[in-house]
Design a protein around this motif. Structure first.
Motif, PDB file in Angstrom:
ATOM      1  N   GLY A   1       0.858  -1.117   0.162  1.00  0.00           N
ATOM      2  CA  GLY A   1      -0.029  -0.204   0.149  1.00  0.00           C
ATOM      3  C   GLY A   1       0.736   1.165  -0.030  1.00  0.00           C
ATOM      4  N   VAL A   2       2.128   0.910   0.154  1.00  0.00           N
ATOM      5  CA  VAL A   2       3.086   2.224  -0.040  1.00  0.00           C
ATOM      6  C   VAL A   2       2.908   2.914  -1.268  1.00  0.00           C
ATOM      7  N   LEU A   3       2.652   2.124  -2.210  1.00  0.00           N
ATOM      8  CA  LEU A   3       2.601   2.565  -3.774  1.00  0.00           C
ATOM      9  C   LEU A   3       1.259   3.520  -3.794  1.00  0.00           C
ATOM     10  N   LEU A   4       0.218   2.951  -3.076  1.00  0.00           N
ATOM     11  CA  LEU A   4      -0.989   4.018  -3.040  1.00  0.00           C
ATOM     12  C   LEU A   4      -0.965   5.083  -2.264  1.00  0.00           C
ATOM     13  N   HIS A   5       0.344   5.118  -1.031  1.00  0.00           N
ATOM     14  CA  HIS A   5       0.274   6.095  -0.222  1.00  0.00           C
ATOM     15  C   HIS A   5       0.878   7.380  -0.973  1.00  0.00           C
ATOM     16  N   GLU A   6       2.017   6.729  -1.912  1.00  0.00           N
ATOM     17  CA  GLU A   6       2.860   7.882  -2.482  1.00  0.00           C
ATOM     18  C   GLU A   6       2.265   8.347  -3.852  1.00  0.00           C
ATOM     19  N   ALA A   7       1.732   7.441  -4.699  1.00  0.00           N
ATOM     20  CA  ALA A   7       1.353   7.597  -5.817  1.00  0.00           C
ATOM     21  C   ALA A   7      -0.193   8.375  -5.939  1.00  0.00           C
ATOM     22  N   VAL A   8      -0.919   8.085  -5.064  1.00  0.00           N
ATOM     23  CA  VAL A   8      -2.313   8.743  -4.953  1.00  0.00           C
ATOM     24  C   VAL A   8      -2.466   9.447  -3.579  1.00  0.00           C
ATOM     25  N   GLY A   9      -2.088   8.921  -2.479  1.00  0.00           N
ATOM     26  CA  GLY A   9      -2.228   9.710  -1.067  1.00  0.00           C
ATOM     27  C   GLY A   9      -1.916  11.376  -1.230  1.00  0.00           C
ATOM     28  N   HIS A  10      -0.513  11.418  -1.778  1.00  0.00           N
ATOM     29  CA  HIS A  10      -0.141  12.915  -1.503  1.00  0.00           C
ATOM     30  C   HIS A  10      -1.072  13.990  -2.499  1.00  0.00           C
ATOM     31  N   GLY A  11      -1.406  13.314  -3.506  1.00  0.00           N
ATOM     32  CA  GLY A  11      -2.164  13.860  -4.391  1.00  0.00           C
ATOM     33  C   GLY A  11      -3.619  14.311  -3.733  1.00  0.00           C
ATOM     34  N   LEU A  12      -3.952  13.869  -2.703  1.00  0.00           N
ATOM     35  CA  LEU A  12      -5.253  14.062  -2.091  1.00  0.00           C
ATOM     36  C   LEU A  12      -5.124  14.822  -1.235  1.00  0.00           C
ATOM     37  N   GLU A  13      -3.981  15.570  -0.795  1.00  0.00           N
ATOM     38  CA  GLU A  13      -3.604  16.342   0.304  1.00  0.00           C
ATOM     39  C   GLU A  13      -4.226  17.847  -0.097  1.00  0.00           C
TER      40      GLU A  13
END
Length: 487
Positions: free
Chosen positions: A263-275
């Motif tokens: 899920g680190v891929l989700l965290h980096e590739a998507v999560g930051h873009g949702l901040e």
């Protein structure tokens, strides 16, 4: 605005340096500084930390640190005045206020009252971790004995083990936030982590791997032999797999991600873009897409700071807002962003409890807590059997992401070829290349095996590093580019 005649009683656990500070006088300085501003606070912090590192059969490092200080912030429009000091005194607070109030220069101030001042956060009695002492819950000698036991056990598990490293780290923080109107918020935050590294050698070839865990728990919970032996066995297993790995192939292929840490891929590739700050500025790949389908049906992404004892959990964020579960993507549709108070006010929504800072010396930013994709109905076995040619990625190392377009490169530390629906040879040197929004649309199957990472995640942004949680079920993603050194 009239000043409060008294402040709420202080928690008994608060350190003496905070109990000796005249908070009422600090509050008066704050009220004056916030007159005509939009928001602001004084963030006080006291911290103790300890770390022991065992390597090459002996204790190599033992460190203890203590720090205290405050950050004084005044927000006027989009301008932020911020000053900090490693001193807990009314005099230091006054000096910091003189610098922070410069944020109001050029802003038309209503001299009758601070009419635009944002309302302080609502309070919550919810507690998502205990008030145990992560440093004092184990004697120093017992910590050394634990690391020695880990070393001995790892070396006994396989004749090829040539090096073992193990470390324990503990951190505890007392947080006090003063806001306008005499509002005072307190939190106590414990955090521990156990890390184990194992190197094995065979026919002159050496490979290494690591495992571990942690959370907002007492350190003695990690000292259970059943727990740490499982971590040693996992690190050894990964290292032995790496010894047998062949060069990873290159090209476009289907990817099956394992549950948990991938899920680190989700965290980096998507999560930051949702901040929220990236979207307020229009620099995220997800900017302006609220209510649109941004991921495949079935994909739901949540940030939740309330998970019991989790590494990324907080009773309140670093602005005093209670944390809660914030749905970001629901059934593939973008429904929310993560906000601190500044981005929430400027986007006309409520704060989500995601205003976080590394320490009193840093300003709060919209940051993730525990971010994960929820589980589905598919079986991992079906994902694998339905893949003609692909890669089964079980563990990840570091990666790089461009927030503006979501493009990423991630290194796999454990991955296997999938050939004709079967998992075959382990591979080394594999990297996944793509962009987050596209990956979310290429999700074909969502597993029923959701789990969180073991409590080791750390997230960086704008020079600030914070503990976070990560989680997901197994996923099958079609047509992702794999970089490698093989044919």
């Amino acid at each position: 605005m009239s000043l409060p005649t008294s402040l709420p009683p202080l928690p008994a656990s608060l350190p003496d340096s905070m109990r000796d500070l005249d908070l009422a006088a600090c509050q008066a300085v704050l009220e004056a500084a916030l007159h005509g501003a939009d928001d602001g606070e004084i963030y006080f912090e006291t911290r103790e930390s300890e770390s022991l590192v065992f390597d090459d059969g002996r204790l190599k490092h033992s460190t203890y640190g203590a720090d205290q200080g405050f950050g004084f912030r005044v927000v006027a429009g989009e301008t932020v005045g911020f000053a900090n000091a490693a001193e807990l005194s009314v005099g230091a607070v006054r000096r910091a206020a003189d610098a922070a109030v410069l944020a109001k220069q050029g802003k038309a101030v209503n001299l009758s009252l601070s009419a635009s001042l944002a309302t302080s956060p609502a309070r919550s009695n919810a507690r998502h971790y205990g008030e145990h002492d992560p440093i004092g819950s184990m004697a120093f000698g017992d910590k050394i004995a634990l690391l020695e036991a880990i070393n001995d056990y790892a070396r006994s598990r396989h004749p090829g083990v040539v090096q073992v490293s193990a470390s324990v780290a503990a951190d505890q923080r007392h947080i006090t936030i003063l806001r306008a109107g005499g509002e005072v918020y307190h939190d106590y935050r414990p955090l521990v982590r156990l890390s184990i590294g194992v190197s094995v050698e065979q026919d002159g070839h050496r490979e290494s791997a690591s495992a571990g865990g942690g959370g907002r728990i007492a350190l003695d919970l990690l000292s259970d032999p059943q727990y740490w032996q499982a971590q040693v066995d996992e690190a050894l297993r990964q290292a032995l797999v790496s010894l047998e790995a062949v060069p990873a192939p290159t090209g476009e292929m289907d990817i099956v991600l394992g549950p948990g840490w991938p899920g680190v891929l989700l965290h980096e590739a998507v999560g930051h873009g949702l901040e929220g700050d990236f979207n307020r500025k229009g620099t995220s790949a997800f900017s302006g897409k609220m209510g649109q389908q941004v991921a495949a049906k079935g994909v739901t992404v949540v940030d939740d700071g309330t998970i019991l004892d989790a590494r990324g959990s907080l009773n309140m964020d670093d602005e005093g807002t209670p944390t809660h579960a914030t749905t970001l993507i629901e059934d593939g549709v973008l429904v929310g962003y993560m906000h601190d108070r500044l981005s929430a006010r400027q986007m006309g929504v409520a704060p989500t409890g995601n205003g976080r800072r590394q320490s009193y010396a840093h300003q709060p930013l919209p940051r993730m807590t525990n971010t994960f994709m929820t589980g589905g109905q598919d079986k991992l076995a079906d994902m694998l059997s339905s893949t003609k040619r692909g890669l089964y990625a079980v563990n990840f190392g570091g990666g790089q992401v461009d927030i503006t377009n979501g493009k990423f490169v991630f290194q796999c530390t454990e991955a296997y070829l999938i050939e004709d629906g079967r998992v075959t040879a382990p591979v080394k040197g594999a990297s996944l290349i793509g962009d987050g929004p596209a990956v979310m649309r290429q999700v074909e199957m969502i597993g029923d095996d959701f789990r969180f990472d073991p409590g080791v995640g750390t997230c960086g942004k704008a020079g600030q590093s914070l503990p976070v949680g990560i989680g997901q079920p197994s996923l099958k993603i079609r047509g992702l580019t794999v970089g490698g050194t093989g044919a």
